[in-house]
Motif scaffolding. Structure first.
Motif, PDB file in Angstrom:
ATOM      1  N   LEU A   1      -5.810  -3.983  -3.428  1.00 23.00           N
ATOM      2  CA  LEU A   1      -6.000  -3.378  -4.753  1.00 23.00           C
ATOM      3  C   LEU A   1      -4.703  -3.382  -5.551  1.00 23.00           C
ATOM      4  O   LEU A   1      -4.719  -3.648  -6.767  1.00 23.00           O
ATOM      5  CB  LEU A   1      -6.531  -1.947  -4.584  1.00 23.00           C
ATOM      6  CG  LEU A   1      -7.089  -1.254  -5.824  1.00 23.00           C
ATOM      7  CD1 LEU A   1      -8.219  -2.070  -6.445  1.00 23.00           C
ATOM      8  CD2 LEU A   1      -7.584   0.150  -5.461  1.00 23.00           C
ATOM      9  N   SER A   2      -3.599  -3.116  -4.885  1.00 21.31           N
ATOM     10  CA  SER A   2      -2.293  -3.137  -5.557  1.00 21.31           C
ATOM     11  C   SER A   2      -1.955  -4.546  -6.042  1.00 21.31           C
ATOM     12  O   SER A   2      -1.414  -4.714  -7.147  1.00 21.31           O
ATOM     13  CB  SER A   2      -1.190  -2.638  -4.603  1.00 21.31           C
ATOM     14  OG  SER A   2      -1.370  -1.287  -4.294  1.00 21.31           O
TER      15      SER A   2
ATOM     16  N   ALA B   1      -3.692   6.330  -0.745  1.00 24.81           N
ATOM     17  CA  ALA B   1      -3.708   5.720   0.587  1.00 24.81           C
ATOM     18  C   ALA B   1      -3.143   6.675   1.637  1.00 24.81           C
ATOM     19  O   ALA B   1      -3.703   6.819   2.730  1.00 24.81           O
ATOM     20  CB  ALA B   1      -2.910   4.419   0.569  1.00 24.81           C
TER      21      ALA B   1
ATOM     22  N   LEU C   1      -0.957   3.908  -6.226  1.00 26.37           N
ATOM     23  CA  LEU C   1      -2.077   3.953  -5.294  1.00 26.37           C
ATOM     24  C   LEU C   1      -1.647   4.437  -3.915  1.00 26.37           C
ATOM     25  O   LEU C   1      -2.480   4.837  -3.104  1.00 26.37           O
ATOM     26  CB  LEU C   1      -2.707   2.562  -5.173  1.00 26.37           C
ATOM     27  CG  LEU C   1      -3.415   2.019  -6.426  1.00 26.37           C
ATOM     28  CD1 LEU C   1      -3.831   0.584  -6.197  1.00 26.37           C
ATOM     29  CD2 LEU C   1      -4.620   2.873  -6.769  1.00 26.37           C
ATOM     30  N   SER C   2      -0.338   4.405  -3.647  1.00 24.96           N
ATOM     31  CA  SER C   2       0.143   4.837  -2.334  1.00 24.96           C
ATOM     32  C   SER C   2      -0.166   6.307  -2.088  1.00 24.96           C
ATOM     33  O   SER C   2      -0.339   6.724  -0.934  1.00 24.96           O
ATOM     34  CB  SER C   2       1.648   4.594  -2.215  1.00 24.96           C
ATOM     35  OG  SER C   2       2.365   5.389  -3.143  1.00 24.96           O
TER      36      SER C   2
ATOM     37  N   PHE D   1      -5.969  -0.911   0.103  1.00 23.99           N
ATOM     38  CA  PHE D   1      -5.084  -0.512  -0.995  1.00 23.99           C
ATOM     39  C   PHE D   1      -3.994  -1.545  -1.248  1.00 23.99           C
ATOM     40  O   PHE D   1      -3.486  -1.645  -2.375  1.00 23.99           O
ATOM     41  CB  PHE D   1      -4.488   0.868  -0.722  1.00 23.99           C
ATOM     42  CG  PHE D   1      -5.438   1.993  -1.015  1.00 23.99           C
ATOM     43  CD1 PHE D   1      -5.563   2.491  -2.303  1.00 23.99           C
ATOM     44  CD2 PHE D   1      -6.241   2.516  -0.023  1.00 23.99           C
ATOM     45  CE1 PHE D   1      -6.450   3.509  -2.586  1.00 23.99           C
ATOM     46  CE2 PHE D   1      -7.139   3.535  -0.288  1.00 23.99           C
ATOM     47  CZ  PHE D   1      -7.260   4.038  -1.571  1.00 23.99           C
TER      48      PHE D   1
ATOM     49  N   SER E   1       0.823  -1.224   0.000  1.00 26.66           N
ATOM     50  CA  SER E   1       0.000   0.000   0.000  1.00 26.66           C
ATOM     51  C   SER E   1       0.852   1.267   0.000  1.00 26.66           C
ATOM     52  O   SER E   1       0.321   2.374  -0.107  1.00 26.66           O
ATOM     53  CB  SER E   1      -0.920   0.015   1.221  1.00 26.66           C
ATOM     54  OG  SER E   1      -0.165   0.015   2.426  1.00 26.66           O
TER      55      SER E   1
END
Length: 362
Positions: A356-357, A303, A299-300, A353, A140
């Motif tokens: 999701l990653s 997050a 995506l981090s 996340f 994440s």
């Protein structure tokens, strides 16, 4: 050349020499430095520039750094043994016992996963993280949350100022605050990120005490210089050092630039400010993340925006639980109820996340 600029380049030159000596033989390091200096002087002569004495001061620091680097490597064992004697070991052991007691206080009012995460946030303790949670933090892009940094030091300073400031003058508080920060650094294992934050915080406090201006660029340079004096190899071989300083440099230089482009408004719940802060740090450390971990998740950014707003409050309540648990279980229980809600939210974001990653990567 202004004194602050002269200090900056002299410190850089010294660290460059120390780094050369840390992974090259003394002869090769010296020859490399002489070659680099010769090329620099040759270029200056070609450009018909006046070679100021200040340049020779800077160049001399390269050779000083090489000498110091070799001296450190020669007496490294003696240096280590000095800080391993009974006096320092006793202080460290006492602080470690206090740290363990704080962890127990937190574990009394929170479930195991939340207690482990909170101990990671405020004390940098990761031993009780499950393998799955460690992977979630990495995937994440939130692993930096459990790397001790300026957040931890800032909360300690604010808490001490708020409590002791009622009884003592600001000038008097300088020494006890510095001692508490030093104790915190030793207690938590003196990781590069917290050492850097502690040195910079100490310089801020010193500037306030002496009514001098605080120069961020020279402060981070001074921090790097002091850490290089303690161990010249830290620059090359300690990736925690590299990530910490890269992130701060991103905040110093990239964040103002991004704020000029996107505006200085914080946005609802400071989402915009957190986004620009996270982006600045992540862009700065991106090459290092790819080098050390082999991947980076965009995506981090999201997050971190969703989490960073509540992290300072979570850490403050965490410190409150850890300290209040020594004299009031009821107070720590109340604080634990509030922080449990925040930790639940943060862990949910981290796991969401991370999953999701994994989907996007796979």
């Amino acid at each position: 050349m202004a004194p602050d600029v002269l200090f900056f380049w002299s410190a850089i030159a010294f660290m460059a020499g120390a780094v050369l000596a840390s992974f090259l033989t003394s002869t090769v390091a010296l020859l490399s430095a002489i070659l680099a200096v010769s090329i620099l002087i040759f270029l200056l002569v070609l450009q018909k520039l006046n070679i100021s004495w200040r340049y020779f001061i800077i160049l001399s620091f390269i050779f000083t750094g090489i000498f110091y680097g070799n001296l450190y490597l020669k007496y490294e064992q003696d240096f280590t043994e000095f800080f391993s004697n009974a006096f320092f070991s006793g202080i460290s052991a006492g602080l470690q016992n206090f740290k363990s007691a704080v962890e127990v206080n937190i574990e009394k009012v929170l479930d195991s996963q939340k207690a482990a995460f909170l101990n990671g946030l405020i004390l940098g303790e990761r031993q009780k993280f499950s393998k799955e949670f460690r992977d979630d933090l990495n995937k994440s892009g939130t692993a930096h949350l459990v790397a001790l940094s300026g957040y931890n030091i800032a909360i300690i300073i604010l808490a001490l100022n708020g409590f002791l400031g009622r009884f003592f003058s600001r000038r008097f508080l300088f020494i006890p605050i510095i001692l508490v920060i030093a104790a915190f650094v030793v207690m938590t294992g003196a990781a590069s990120s917290v050492v850097r934050a502690a040195i910079m915080a100490g310089l801020i406090l010193l500037a306030e005490r002496s009514d001098r201006l605080y120069n961020t660029r020279n402060a981070i340079t001074a921090a790097a210089l002091l850490m290089t004096l303690a161990n010249p190899r830290v620059i090359i071989f300690d990736w925690g050092f590299q990530l910490s300083f890269a992130a701060v440099l991103g905040l110093i230089y990239l964040r103002p630039w991004l704020m000029k482009i996107f505006g200085k408004e914080s946005g609802f719940l400071a989402w915009k400010e957190n986004l620009l802060t996270t982006t600045s740090a992540q862009v700065a450390v991106l090459p290092l993340l790819i080098l050390h971990f082999g991947y980076f998740s965009p995506l981090s950014l999201i997050a971190n925006v969703l989490i960073l707003e509540v992290i300072p409050l979570t850490m403050f309540l965490g410190f409150l639980i850890g300290v209040s648990g020594f004299f009031s279980y009821f107070l720590s229980l109340i604080a634990g109820w509030f922080v449990s809600i925040l930790l639940g939210y943060e862990i949910f974001i981290i796991k969401f996340f991370a999953n999701l990653s994994r989907i996007l990567i796979e």
